[in-house]
Design a protein around this motif. Structure first.
Motif, PDB file in Angstrom:
ATOM      1  N   SER A 165      12.348  -4.990   6.736  1.00 62.52           N
ATOM      2  CA  SER A 165      12.783  -6.530   6.180  1.00 62.52           C
ATOM      3  C   SER A 165      13.145  -6.502   4.831  1.00 62.52           C
ATOM      4  CB  SER A 165      11.117  -7.008   6.215  1.00 62.52           C
ATOM      5  OG  SER A 165      10.922  -8.482   5.885  1.00 62.52           O
ATOM      6  N   THR A 166      13.188  -7.812   4.168  1.00 60.55           N
ATOM      7  CA  THR A 166      12.860  -7.930   2.417  1.00 60.55           C
ATOM      8  C   THR A 166      11.980  -8.967   2.355  1.00 60.55           C
ATOM      9  OG1 THR A 166      15.160  -9.191   2.901  1.00 60.55           O
ATOM     10  CG2 THR A 166      14.981  -6.648   2.301  1.00 60.55           C
ATOM     11  N   ASN A 167      11.979  -9.741   3.065  1.00 58.45           N
ATOM     12  CA  ASN A 167      10.218 -10.168   2.631  1.00 58.45           C
ATOM     13  C   ASN A 167       9.004  -9.863   2.004  1.00 58.45           C
ATOM     14  OD1 ASN A 167       7.382 -11.932   4.001  1.00 58.45           O
ATOM     15  ND2 ASN A 167       8.972 -13.538   3.981  1.00 58.45           N
ATOM     16  N   LYS A 168       9.073 -10.733   0.964  1.00 58.98           N
ATOM     17  CA  LYS A 168       8.375 -10.390  -0.018  1.00 58.98           C
ATOM     18  C   LYS A 168       6.769 -10.085   0.400  1.00 58.98           C
ATOM     19  CE  LYS A 168      11.320 -11.719  -3.950  1.00 58.98           C
ATOM     20  NZ  LYS A 168      11.634 -13.335  -5.273  1.00 58.98           N
ATOM     21  N   TRP A 169       6.430 -11.255   1.127  1.00 57.39           N
ATOM     22  CA  TRP A 169       5.020 -10.638   1.638  1.00 57.39           C
ATOM     23  C   TRP A 169       4.944  -9.559   2.458  1.00 57.39           C
ATOM     24  CZ3 TRP A 169       3.065 -11.092   6.040  1.00 57.39           C
ATOM     25  CH2 TRP A 169       0.891 -11.124   6.374  1.00 57.39           C
ATOM     26  N   PHE A 170       5.381  -9.684   3.515  1.00 55.91           N
ATOM     27  CA  PHE A 170       5.374  -8.598   4.686  1.00 55.91           C
ATOM     28  C   PHE A 170       5.212  -7.625   3.373  1.00 55.91           C
ATOM     29  CE2 PHE A 170       7.113  -5.889   8.183  1.00 55.91           C
ATOM     30  CZ  PHE A 170       5.707  -6.071   8.707  1.00 55.91           C
ATOM     31  N   VAL A 171       6.585  -7.158   2.341  1.00 54.57           N
ATOM     32  CA  VAL A 171       7.104  -6.008   1.248  1.00 54.57           C
ATOM     33  C   VAL A 171       5.482  -5.713   1.122  1.00 54.57           C
ATOM     34  CG1 VAL A 171       8.252  -4.777  -0.205  1.00 54.57           C
ATOM     35  CG2 VAL A 171       9.813  -6.174   1.883  1.00 54.57           C
ATOM     36  N   SER A 172       4.802  -6.842   0.201  1.00 54.32           N
ATOM     37  CA  SER A 172       3.727  -6.376  -0.268  1.00 54.32           C
ATOM     38  C   SER A 172       2.699  -5.917   0.175  1.00 54.32           C
ATOM     39  CB  SER A 172       2.976  -8.248  -1.096  1.00 54.32           C
ATOM     40  OG  SER A 172       1.878  -7.578  -1.424  1.00 54.32           O
ATOM     41  N   SER A 173       2.413  -6.944   2.076  1.00 53.85           N
ATOM     42  CA  SER A 173       1.467  -6.334   2.670  1.00 53.85           C
ATOM     43  C   SER A 173       1.535  -4.842   2.981  1.00 53.85           C
ATOM     44  CB  SER A 173       1.392  -7.150   3.540  1.00 53.85           C
ATOM     45  OG  SER A 173       0.903  -8.508   3.415  1.00 53.85           O
ATOM     46  N   MET A 174       2.974  -4.059   3.054  1.00 51.03           N
ATOM     47  CA  MET A 174       2.906  -3.108   3.867  1.00 51.03           C
ATOM     48  C   MET A 174       2.888  -2.383   2.657  1.00 51.03           C
ATOM     49  SD  MET A 174       3.700  -3.111   7.152  1.00 51.03           S
ATOM     50  CE  MET A 174       2.251  -4.286   7.179  1.00 51.03           C
ATOM     51  N   ILE A 175       2.537  -2.277   2.068  1.00 50.33           N
ATOM     52  CA  ILE A 175       2.830  -1.053   1.055  1.00 50.33           C
ATOM     53  C   ILE A 175       0.862  -1.354   0.215  1.00 50.33           C
ATOM     54  CG2 ILE A 175       2.856  -1.396  -2.006  1.00 50.33           C
ATOM     55  CD1 ILE A 175       5.933  -2.906  -2.717  1.00 50.33           C
ATOM     56  N   LYS A 176       0.432  -2.824   0.475  1.00 50.22           N
ATOM     57  CA  LYS A 176      -0.898  -1.964   0.849  1.00 50.22           C
ATOM     58  C   LYS A 176      -1.210  -1.342   1.526  1.00 50.22           C
ATOM     59  CE  LYS A 176      -1.737  -6.800  -1.733  1.00 50.22           C
ATOM     60  NZ  LYS A 176      -2.050  -8.302  -1.546  1.00 50.22           N
ATOM     61  N   LEU A 177      -0.754  -1.337   2.731  1.00 52.65           N
ATOM     62  CA  LEU A 177      -1.402  -0.407   4.104  1.00 52.65           C
ATOM     63  C   LEU A 177      -1.045   0.611   3.912  1.00 52.65           C
ATOM     64  CD1 LEU A 177      -1.710  -0.310   7.073  1.00 52.65           C
ATOM     65  CD2 LEU A 177       0.580  -0.504   7.571  1.00 52.65           C
ATOM     66  N   PHE A 178       0.570   1.345   3.171  1.00 47.79           N
ATOM     67  CA  PHE A 178       0.422   2.281   2.593  1.00 47.79           C
ATOM     68  C   PHE A 178       0.027   3.060   1.696  1.00 47.79           C
ATOM     69  CE2 PHE A 178       3.433   5.268  -0.503  1.00 47.79           C
ATOM     70  CZ  PHE A 178       3.374   6.069   0.361  1.00 47.79           C
ATOM     71  N   ASN A 179      -0.789   1.935   0.399  1.00 45.48           N
ATOM     72  CA  ASN A 179      -1.219   2.640  -0.609  1.00 45.48           C
ATOM     73  C   ASN A 179      -3.140   3.157   0.086  1.00 45.48           C
ATOM     74  OD1 ASN A 179       0.155   2.895  -2.009  1.00 45.48           O
ATOM     75  ND2 ASN A 179      -0.147   0.850  -2.910  1.00 45.48           N
ATOM     76  N   SER A 180      -3.399   2.098   1.172  1.00 42.27           N
ATOM     77  CA  SER A 180      -4.615   2.710   1.318  1.00 42.27           C
ATOM     78  C   SER A 180      -4.000   3.463   2.452  1.00 42.27           C
ATOM     79  CB  SER A 180      -5.393   1.295   2.543  1.00 42.27           C
ATOM     80  OG  SER A 180      -6.278   1.939   3.632  1.00 42.27           O
ATOM     81  N   LEU A 181      -3.293   4.339   3.096  1.00 40.38           N
ATOM     82  CA  LEU A 181      -2.876   5.041   4.354  1.00 40.38           C
ATOM     83  C   LEU A 181      -2.976   6.570   2.998  1.00 40.38           C
ATOM     84  CD1 LEU A 181      -0.972   3.968   6.745  1.00 40.38           C
ATOM     85  CD2 LEU A 181      -3.266   4.484   7.491  1.00 40.38           C
ATOM     86  N   TRP A 182      -2.430   5.736   2.352  1.00 39.94           N
ATOM     87  CA  TRP A 182      -1.715   7.387   1.474  1.00 39.94           C
ATOM     88  C   TRP A 182      -3.351   7.919   0.832  1.00 39.94           C
ATOM     89  CZ3 TRP A 182       2.262  10.181   1.045  1.00 39.94           C
ATOM     90  CH2 TRP A 182       2.344  10.881  -0.633  1.00 39.94           C
ATOM     91  N   LYS A 183      -4.387   6.869   0.741  1.00 40.98           N
ATOM     92  CA  LYS A 183      -5.486   7.645  -0.507  1.00 40.98           C
ATOM     93  C   LYS A 183      -6.201   8.473   0.995  1.00 40.98           C
ATOM     94  CE  LYS A 183      -6.987   3.543  -3.316  1.00 40.98           C
ATOM     95  NZ  LYS A 183      -7.453   2.775  -3.358  1.00 40.98           N
ATOM     96  N   GLU A 184      -5.983   8.199   2.189  1.00 43.81           N
ATOM     97  CA  GLU A 184      -7.452   9.055   3.050  1.00 43.81           C
ATOM     98  C   GLU A 184      -6.195  10.066   4.008  1.00 43.81           C
ATOM     99  OE1 GLU A 184      -7.639   5.855   6.229  1.00 43.81           O
ATOM    100  OE2 GLU A 184      -8.508   5.069   4.778  1.00 43.81           O
ATOM    101  N   GLY A 185      -4.640   9.951   3.627  1.00 40.97           N
ATOM    102  CA  GLY A 185      -3.694  11.154   3.617  1.00 40.97           C
ATOM    103  C   GLY A 185      -4.202  12.581   3.554  1.00 40.97           C
ATOM    104  N   LYS A 186      -3.975  13.954   3.786  1.00 40.68           N
ATOM    105  CA  LYS A 186      -4.288  14.426   3.907  1.00 40.68           C
ATOM    106  C   LYS A 186      -2.780  15.778   3.797  1.00 40.68           C
ATOM    107  CE  LYS A 186      -8.504  16.414   6.677  1.00 40.68           C
ATOM    108  NZ  LYS A 186      -8.341  14.786   7.509  1.00 40.68           N
ATOM    109  N   LYS A 187      -2.956  16.813   2.725  1.00 41.98           N
ATOM    110  CA  LYS A 187      -1.826  16.615   1.848  1.00 41.98           C
ATOM    111  C   LYS A 187      -1.018  17.713   3.190  1.00 41.98           C
ATOM    112  CE  LYS A 187      -3.210  16.653  -3.129  1.00 41.98           C
ATOM    113  NZ  LYS A 187      -3.057  16.645  -4.252  1.00 41.98           N
ATOM    114  N   ILE A 188       0.297  17.886   2.544  1.00 37.22           N
ATOM    115  CA  ILE A 188       1.214  18.844   3.570  1.00 37.22           C
ATOM    116  C   ILE A 188       1.289  19.601   2.379  1.00 37.22           C
ATOM    117  CG2 ILE A 188       2.901  19.856   4.937  1.00 37.22           C
ATOM    118  CD1 ILE A 188       2.729  16.589   5.858  1.00 37.22           C
ATOM    119  N   LYS A 189       0.640  21.492   2.765  1.00 38.13           N
ATOM    120  CA  LYS A 189       1.501  22.378   2.245  1.00 38.13           C
ATOM    121  C   LYS A 189       2.964  22.510   2.848  1.00 38.13           C
ATOM    122  CE  LYS A 189      -2.534  24.557   0.429  1.00 38.13           C
ATOM    123  NZ  LYS A 189      -4.008  25.100   0.758  1.00 38.13           N
ATOM    124  N   VAL A 190       3.908  22.655   1.422  1.00 41.03           N
ATOM    125  CA  VAL A 190       5.374  23.025   2.071  1.00 41.03           C
ATOM    126  C   VAL A 190       5.661  25.062   1.430  1.00 41.03           C
ATOM    127  CG1 VAL A 190       7.762  22.379   1.997  1.00 41.03           C
ATOM    128  CG2 VAL A 190       6.012  21.018   2.075  1.00 41.03           C
TER     129      VAL A 190
END
Length: 65
Positions: A40-65
């Motif tokens: 999607s390129t729908n601005k509302w949907f993209v904005s919502s998914m960015i908020k979801l991503f940021n929330s998940l990113w804060k909770e995520g655990k780092k992967i050591k490579v």
């Protein structure tokens, strides 16, 4: 290459964001490997998914490579 990668406990969820303008959301069934994807390129949907991503990113655990 400098990429930051984290793992979250939402198995099967894939989310890619490009330039805060477009997203690709994929959900994979871990048993059957069936998947559904939404692009999607729908601005509302993209904005919502960015908020979801940021929330998940804060909770995520780092992967050591």
């Amino acid at each position: 290459l400098g990429a930051k990668i984290k793992k979250h406990n939402l198995e099967g969820l894939r989310l890619a964001i490009r330039d805060n303008e477009e997203i690709m959301l994929s959900i994979v069934d871990p048993e059957t490997k069936d998947r559904i994807s939404i692009y999607s390129t729908n601005k509302w949907f993209v904005s919502s998914m960015i908020k979801l991503f940021n929330s998940l990113w804060k909770e995520g655990k780092k992967i050591k490579v």
